[in-house]
Design an enzyme around this catalytic site. Structure first.
Site, PDB file in Angstrom:
ATOM      1  N   ALA A  64       0.749  -1.069   0.034  1.00 36.76           N
ATOM      2  CA  ALA A  64       0.060   0.120  -0.061  1.00 36.76           C
ATOM      3  C   ALA A  64       0.880   1.150  -0.023  1.00 36.76           C
ATOM      4  O   ALA A  64       1.832   1.525   0.664  1.00 36.76           O
ATOM      5  CB  ALA A  64      -0.796  -0.042   1.296  1.00 36.76           C
ATOM      6  N   HIS A  65       0.712   2.132  -0.776  1.00 39.96           N
ATOM      7  CA  HIS A  65       1.377   3.453  -1.140  1.00 39.96           C
ATOM      8  C   HIS A  65       0.616   4.342  -1.839  1.00 39.96           C
ATOM      9  O   HIS A  65      -0.524   4.075  -2.321  1.00 39.96           O
ATOM     10  CB  HIS A  65       2.696   3.165  -1.544  1.00 39.96           C
ATOM     11  N   SER A  66       0.927   5.622  -1.663  1.00 41.49           N
ATOM     12  CA  SER A  66       0.608   6.574  -2.467  1.00 41.49           C
ATOM     13  C   SER A  66       1.736   7.503  -3.012  1.00 41.49           C
ATOM     14  O   SER A  66       2.605   7.398  -2.516  1.00 41.49           O
ATOM     15  CB  SER A  66      -0.619   7.296  -1.787  1.00 41.49           C
TER      16      SER A  66
END
Length: 158
Positions: A64-66
């Site tokens: 999970a990342h942005s």
């Protein structure tokens, strides 16, 4: 070898209702230490809603990342193992390991991400992560002083 993930950023046997909750559980560990603001967790969830389950990078594993944003105060990562798998709606479901990566810019995290990828690709790493009963055991497993394949044999050239 430096820490891949800090002890305070690890949790095992987490109960998550769905993929959004799984991301929130991993993100909460970074919120609690002030590394990210709650808005970054929303950005990660929105990324999956917009782009699909691109963060599920291997069977059972979501990264999970942005994009780097003002919501990230310090480059860091967290890892949670889930009691049971959650579905992201992709071929690599169910996911039981969620890593949250938060970056202050586009480049400072690359070396750490490469170390993490080498570790995760080593034989036995995923099963070893899931076998850990508590955060202390998980910390020792993922931050071992030499990169080994986790069947017990040293991996050379890493």
């Amino acid at each position: 070898m430096s820490e891949l993930i800090e002890r305070s950023h690890l949790a095992t046997s987490v109960a998550a209702d769905d993929w959004k909750d799984a991301i929130r559980c991993a993100g909460r560990l970074l919120e609690e230490t002030g590394d990210i603001l709650p808005a970054y967790v929303d950005e990660m969830v929105e990324g999956v809603l917009t782009l699909g389950p691109y963060i599920v990078i291997a069977p059972g594993l979501a990264l999970a990342h942005s994009a780097p944003s003002p919501s990230v105060k310090r480059t860091s990562a967290s890892l949670v193992t889930l009691d049971w798998g959650v579905s992201f709606g992709c071929d690599n479901d169910p996911v039981r390991i969620v890593i949250c990566l938060a970056c202050v810019d586009k480049t400072s995290h690359i070396a750490e991400l490469q170390k993490m990828a080498r570790f995760l690709m080593s034989p036995g790493a995923m099963d070893g992560i899931l076998a850990c009963d508590n955060p202390d055991e998980l910390y020792e497993f993922i931050n071992s002083c030499s990169v080994e394949d986790h069947s017990g044999e040293e991996v050379h050239g890493k």
